[in-house]
Design a protein around this motif. Structure first.
Motif, PDB file in Angstrom:
ATOM      1  N   GLY A   1       0.823  -1.201   0.000  1.00  0.00           N
ATOM      2  CA  GLY A   1       0.000   0.000   0.000  1.00  0.00           C
ATOM      3  C   GLY A   1       0.855   1.248   0.000  1.00  0.00           C
ATOM      4  N   ALA A   2       0.203   2.377  -0.142  1.00  0.00           N
ATOM      5  CA  ALA A   2       0.938   3.645  -0.197  1.00  0.00           C
ATOM      6  C   ALA A   2       1.594   3.982   1.127  1.00  0.00           C
ATOM      7  CB  ALA A   2      -0.013   4.770  -0.617  1.00  0.00           C
ATOM      8  N   ASP A   3       0.995   3.508   2.230  1.00  0.00           N
ATOM      9  CA  ASP A   3       1.520   3.875   3.545  1.00  0.00           C
ATOM     10  C   ASP A   3       2.424   2.810   4.145  1.00  0.00           C
ATOM     11  OD1 ASP A   3      -0.512   2.106   3.705  1.00  0.00           O
ATOM     12  OD2 ASP A   3      -1.522   3.029   5.422  1.00  0.00           O
ATOM     13  N   GLY A   4       2.765   1.768   3.399  1.00  0.00           N
ATOM     14  CA  GLY A   4       3.689   0.769   3.939  1.00  0.00           C
ATOM     15  C   GLY A   4       3.459  -0.609   3.354  1.00  0.00           C
ATOM     16  N   VAL A   5       4.231  -1.559   3.851  1.00  0.00           N
ATOM     17  CA  VAL A   5       4.161  -2.958   3.425  1.00  0.00           C
ATOM     18  C   VAL A   5       3.844  -3.816   4.643  1.00  0.00           C
ATOM     19  CG1 VAL A   5       5.416  -4.886   2.406  1.00  0.00           C
ATOM     20  CG2 VAL A   5       5.831  -2.557   1.581  1.00  0.00           C
ATOM     21  N   ASP A   6       2.783  -4.604   4.546  1.00  0.00           N
ATOM     22  CA  ASP A   6       2.456  -5.567   5.594  1.00  0.00           C
ATOM     23  C   ASP A   6       2.916  -6.947   5.136  1.00  0.00           C
ATOM     24  OD1 ASP A   6       0.976  -4.110   7.726  1.00  0.00           O
ATOM     25  OD2 ASP A   6      -0.353  -3.593   6.051  1.00  0.00           O
ATOM     26  N   VAL A   7       3.717  -7.583   5.978  1.00  0.00           N
ATOM     27  CA  VAL A   7       4.263  -8.902   5.676  1.00  0.00           C
ATOM     28  C   VAL A   7       3.522  -9.932   6.513  1.00  0.00           C
ATOM     29  CG1 VAL A   7       6.333 -10.339   5.577  1.00  0.00           C
ATOM     30  CG2 VAL A   7       6.517  -7.861   5.261  1.00  0.00           C
ATOM     31  N   TYR A   8       2.861 -10.872   5.846  1.00  0.00           N
ATOM     32  CA  TYR A   8       2.133 -11.935   6.535  1.00  0.00           C
ATOM     33  C   TYR A   8       2.926 -13.235   6.409  1.00  0.00           C
ATOM     34  CZ  TYR A   8      -1.704  -8.610   6.526  1.00  0.00           C
ATOM     35  OH  TYR A   8      -2.472  -7.490   6.725  1.00  0.00           O
ATOM     36  N   THR A   9       3.246 -13.828   7.539  1.00  0.00           N
ATOM     37  CA  THR A   9       4.041 -15.055   7.546  1.00  0.00           C
ATOM     38  C   THR A   9       3.333 -16.123   8.388  1.00  0.00           C
ATOM     39  OG1 THR A   9       5.309 -14.368   9.500  1.00  0.00           O
ATOM     40  CG2 THR A   9       6.188 -13.755   7.329  1.00  0.00           C
TER      41      THR A   9
ATOM     42  N   GLY B   1      10.035  -8.190   2.383  1.00  0.00           N
ATOM     43  CA  GLY B   1       9.160  -7.065   2.705  1.00  0.00           C
ATOM     44  C   GLY B   1       9.934  -5.851   3.162  1.00  0.00           C
ATOM     45  N   ASN B   2      10.977  -6.071   3.945  1.00  0.00           N
ATOM     46  CA  ASN B   2      11.811  -4.944   4.385  1.00  0.00           C
ATOM     47  C   ASN B   2      12.510  -4.293   3.201  1.00  0.00           C
ATOM     48  OD1 ASN B   2      11.181  -5.224   7.119  1.00  0.00           O
ATOM     49  ND2 ASN B   2      12.815  -6.717   7.461  1.00  0.00           N
ATOM     50  N   GLY B   3      12.956  -5.120   2.239  1.00  0.00           N
ATOM     51  CA  GLY B   3      13.611  -4.559   1.058  1.00  0.00           C
ATOM     52  C   GLY B   3      12.669  -3.732   0.215  1.00  0.00           C
ATOM     53  N   LEU B   4      11.440  -4.213   0.017  1.00  0.00           N
ATOM     54  CA  LEU B   4      10.451  -3.446  -0.756  1.00  0.00           C
ATOM     55  C   LEU B   4      10.087  -2.148  -0.041  1.00  0.00           C
ATOM     56  CD1 LEU B   4       8.054  -6.285  -1.973  1.00  0.00           C
ATOM     57  CD2 LEU B   4       9.606  -4.917  -3.382  1.00  0.00           C
ATOM     58  N   ALA B   5       9.964  -2.216   1.274  1.00  0.00           N
ATOM     59  CA  ALA B   5       9.637  -1.009   2.024  1.00  0.00           C
ATOM     60  C   ALA B   5      10.741   0.028   1.931  1.00  0.00           C
ATOM     61  CB  ALA B   5       9.375  -1.368   3.485  1.00  0.00           C
ATOM     62  N   THR B   6      11.982  -0.431   1.931  1.00  0.00           N
ATOM     63  CA  THR B   6      13.110   0.497   1.801  1.00  0.00           C
ATOM     64  C   THR B   6      13.099   1.166   0.433  1.00  0.00           C
ATOM     65  OG1 THR B   6      14.448  -0.835   3.322  1.00  0.00           O
ATOM     66  CG2 THR B   6      15.621   0.676   1.865  1.00  0.00           C
ATOM     67  N   GLN B   7      12.795   0.398  -0.606  1.00  0.00           N
ATOM     68  CA  GLN B   7      12.724   0.969  -1.949  1.00  0.00           C
ATOM     69  C   GLN B   7      11.623   2.012  -2.064  1.00  0.00           C
ATOM     70  OE1 GLN B   7      12.314  -2.236  -4.737  1.00  0.00           O
ATOM     71  NE2 GLN B   7      14.267  -3.200  -4.202  1.00  0.00           N
ATOM     72  N   GLN B   8      10.518   1.813  -1.353  1.00  0.00           N
ATOM     73  CA  GLN B   8       9.388   2.731  -1.426  1.00  0.00           C
ATOM     74  C   GLN B   8       9.453   3.825  -0.367  1.00  0.00           C
ATOM     75  OE1 GLN B   8       5.841   0.331  -1.171  1.00  0.00           O
ATOM     76  NE2 GLN B   8       6.394  -0.958  -2.925  1.00  0.00           N
ATOM     77  N   HIS B   9      10.544   3.793   0.433  1.00  0.00           N
ATOM     78  CA  HIS B   9      10.736   4.785   1.498  1.00  0.00           C
ATOM     79  C   HIS B   9       9.567   4.742   2.479  1.00  0.00           C
ATOM     80  CE1 HIS B   9      14.078   6.363  -0.850  1.00  0.00           C
ATOM     81  NE2 HIS B   9      13.265   6.458  -1.907  1.00  0.00           N
ATOM     82  N   THR B  10       9.136   3.518   2.806  1.00  0.00           N
ATOM     83  CA  THR B  10       8.084   3.315   3.805  1.00  0.00           C
ATOM     84  C   THR B  10       8.585   2.291   4.821  1.00  0.00           C
ATOM     85  OG1 THR B  10       7.048   1.566   2.471  1.00  0.00           O
ATOM     86  CG2 THR B  10       6.266   3.821   2.133  1.00  0.00           C
TER      87      THR B  10
END
Length: 347
Positions: free
Chosen positions: A102-110, A126-135
């Motif tokens: 989402g625009a406000d972040g990444v939720d990782v379900y495990t 998920g942490n890598g994608l969030a870093t790329q999106q600056h979230t």
């Protein structure tokens, strides 16, 4: 008149063929150690996600980009309509986890209980994608290990006890009740032992260490089924081939079944062929059945249960062959003579 000692006099000469036997034993043991190293090391060295079913959800453009990014041999991606649908897929074992973008972040379900290594890999992604999106990424463990054993140490340590729970009763009962007359007693003994041992192991892991959740009765029956699959197979092999058959079966279960069971990591961390072999052997099927019963209310239990039942049928079929062979004195005598001739040739 002085006497001179003869070199080697008084020493016991080594029997003929000793050097050859020693060479065969040394080379055989070296080969065994090498096989053990390969069996235990290769799955760990090559351990990585392989065709792991995961889900993504979010805006169409974002999920399409994530799907393309994850489109390789490691991940099998499915797009879900909502985070709730993704969570339900994880609970139903349709997915090992997933990402809600989402625009406000990444939720990782495990689902740590389904495979800690996969959960760690998804979290890192998920942490890598969030870093790329600056979230920021937020992790949600949908199906976790119990609070008393959050790392699943007790669950992961169940593989060897289950294997030895199949080997020991087969060995002991074969010694106590040998031959054709004791065959039925041995079979009854290993089945009864499996029920008792399954109940005891489940009680220890669930009530003693708090490593398991779920219905205790169902879990104990699953453990009993796994031990029965091993022990009846060993009894059948011993009945047909003697202790050589029992030893060969135990070697296969220890050297292949244990490292390929995927109990600690989940089978998706093994290459496809090795994972399939591991799940086809009793240790892997037992681990999958235990995981399904202990953490997923029996979801995914059918295939491993049928696999274990097939091994029980296989062991009983071998025992039946041995029983019929023993009732045919002429055939039994011929096979005994052939065995003696083989043994004499080896010596």
């Amino acid at each position: 008149m002085s006497s001179h000692p003869v070199p080697g006099a008084g020493a016991t000469a080594a029997p003929r063929g000793t050097a050859r036997k020693l060479t065969v034993v040394v080379l055989g043991l070296a080969a065994l150690v090498t096989v053990m190293l390969c069996a235990f090391a290769l799955p760990n060295v090559n351990g990585a996600p392989h065709d792991v079913p995961v889900g993504v959800t979010g805006p169409a453009q974002v999920t399409r980009a994530a799907e393309q990014k994850l489109d390789d041999e490691a991940w099998d991606v499915t797009v879900y309509d909502s985070p709730e649908a993704l969570k339900n897929a994880v609970r139903d074992r349709e997915a090992m986890g997933g990402l809600a973008l989402g625009a406000d972040g990444v939720d990782v379900y495990t689902a740590t209980a389904a495979g800690p290594s996969t959960a760690s890999a998804l979290t890192a992604m998920g942490n890598g994608l969030a870093t790329q999106q600056h979230t920021q990424a937020t992790a949600h463990d949908v199906v976790s290990f119990p609070a008393d054993d959050p790392r699943g140490a007790g669950f992961s340590s169940a593989a060897l006890p289950m294997i030895f729970g199949g080997i020991f009763p087969a060995v002991i009962l074969s010694r106590l009740f040998p031959g054709h007359q004791g065959l039925r007693t041995r079979i009854a003994g290993v089945l009864l032992f499996s029920l008792v041992a399954g109940a005891a192991v489940a009680a220890f892991l669930q009530f003693g260490t708090g490593s398991l959740d779920g219905n205790y009765g169902l879990t104990s029956l699953g453990l009993a089924l796994g031990m029965a699959a091993l022990s009846t197979t060993f009894i059948g092999l011993e009945a047909v081939l003697g202790f050589a058959g029992l030893g060969a079966g135990a070697g296969v279960m220890m050297l292949l079944g244990n490292p390929l069971s995927g109990l600690a990591t989940g089978p998706h961390m093994l290459p496809a062929g090795w994972a399939a072999l591991g799940q086809a052997l009793p240790p892997g099927a037992s681990g999958s059945l235990l995981r399904a019963n202990a953490f997923f209310d029996g979801t995914g239990a059918l295939v491993p249960a049928l696999t274990l039942a097939a091994w029980i049928v296989f062991g009983l079929a071998l025992a039946l062959v041995a029983d019929r062979r023993a009732k045919n004195p002429r055939r039994a005598a011929a096979q005994a003579d052939a065995s003696d001739a083989t043994a004499a040739a080896v010596v």
